[in-house]
Design an enzyme around this catalytic site. Sequence first.
Site, PDB file in Angstrom:
ATOM      1  CB  CYS A   8      31.130 -20.198 -29.479  1.00  0.00           C
ATOM      2  SG  CYS A   8      31.448 -19.497 -27.834  1.00  0.00           S
ATOM      3  CB  CYS A  41      32.265 -23.652 -27.570  1.00  0.00           C
ATOM      4  SG  CYS A  41      30.539 -23.149 -27.304  1.00  0.00           S
ATOM      5  CG  HIS A  89      27.882 -20.969 -24.610  1.00  0.00           C
ATOM      6  ND1 HIS A  89      28.625 -20.805 -25.768  1.00  0.00           N
ATOM      7  CD2 HIS A  89      26.576 -20.762 -24.976  1.00  0.00           C
ATOM      8  CE1 HIS A  89      27.820 -20.539 -26.783  1.00  0.00           C
ATOM      9  NE2 HIS A  89      26.564 -20.518 -26.337  1.00  0.00           N
ATOM     10  CB  CYS A 133      33.385 -19.545 -24.772  1.00  0.00           C
ATOM     11  SG  CYS A 133      32.208 -20.918 -24.696  1.00  0.00           S
ATOM     12  CG  ASP A 193      20.509  -4.565 -16.344  1.00  0.00           C
ATOM     13  OD1 ASP A 193      20.085  -5.290 -15.420  1.00  0.00           O
ATOM     14  OD2 ASP A 193      19.890  -3.560 -16.749  1.00  0.00           O
ATOM     15  CG  ASP A 220      19.401  -2.179  -8.951  1.00  0.00           C
ATOM     16  OD1 ASP A 220      19.368  -1.919  -7.735  1.00  0.00           O
ATOM     17  OD2 ASP A 220      18.919  -3.221  -9.429  1.00  0.00           O
TER      18      ASP A 220
END
Length: 436
Positions: A327, A332, A358, A329, A289, A114
């Site tokens: 989930c 998890c 997560h 991930c 974002d 940015d």
Amino acid sequence: MLSKACRRGIVTMASAELPSSSSPALQFQVLAQQGRARTATMKLPHYTAETPMFMPVGTQGTVKGLTSEQMQELDCHVILGNTYHLGNRPGPELVAAMGGLHSFINWPRGMLTDSGGFQMVSLLHLADITEEGVTFQSPVDGSRMLLTPEESIGIQNDLGADIMMQLDDVVPATNTDLARFEEATHRTTRWLDRCIAANKRPHEQNLFPIVQGGFDVSLRQLSMQQLIARNAPGYAIGGLAGGETKDMFWRVVAQCAAGLPPGKPRYVMGIGYPLDILVCSALGADMYDSVYPTRTARFGVALVDTGVMKLKNAAFAKDMRPIDESCSCMTCRQYTRSYLHHVVTRGISSASILVTYHNVAYMQGLTRRIRQAIKEQRLPDFTRAFLTGMFPAGNVPQWVVDALDVAGISLEGVAKLKPAHSFYEEVQAVQRIPAV
């Protein structure tokens, strides 16, 4: 009321040749569309990203709590860096000497920097805005530093991101002075022209303009007309996520997503709430974002389809389930709510790492599900199911009902409220947006 000069600008554009920020460094291909929503590929110099896409924020060149390898594991396509902070520490010269930001942080995929303009709002008490640029107080030693459009682009050229943002004149969303928004709209266009002229790597880096105009339909339309005339590779919708009401928020997204070129990416800046991303995607936006998923993780708050899970709550002390049983991930798969409650309540450093992992996985999974729903032409069903899980009593907020109605998604049987928007006739009159 807008000034006469501004009203005239809505109807006519200067016929003189305008600078162009078009770049061969981005190829955008829409794969499928349903209503206003679309899914696409965006080929960048370092990676081919898929949209709709959430981009985690690495303000200092790193997403707090995660390594670059973990970000790849989580299927992040693009991450953000902040020009204001990286320009101070470690400095663009050092980053350039190390081969650019990609090499410096060992990140092989897409990068967006940015411009530093957001600090006009977040550090307004430390900033002075003039036509020349923005004078800030340095975060390093407190000295005064001037950030001009040319300096912003020079820093971003050294950082070497795939996508650079123009320096824009950002007005706090809570400002009620229409004249200040009008001034910022025209100044943002003038600064864009200076950014385009200063860009030394137009064939390697993409420069995105930022649509301003506050919450005035005509000003937003004027800003879009001026920026579209510069033929940019993509466009951002700015001036949001700053304290405005959700009703104001979705209207701006709806107007700008419909008014920007269909063959180029549309980036809604600063958006990170899952519900917001779903609504904005339905309205035709592509990129988002926010620090929200990672920042909230550091407070022990996990993201789930039903909303948020506050792991500090005593109810999780003996809960042997993962955060989200659907989930896959690492957090998890390997850790229980009970363990996470233990480390979160005691401030153990691993807590923020595990919950951050997560939350980033959740955001990437959400946008992946949105993309798949669009490809399979079932986005309305996906949206209704998502909202049923988040609002099982049917208390879907009015702004969501209105926004999705404009997107062509009926919530009948899901939401108690009926569409009640009335502003869209004004937008259509100015912009001639086709109805869905």
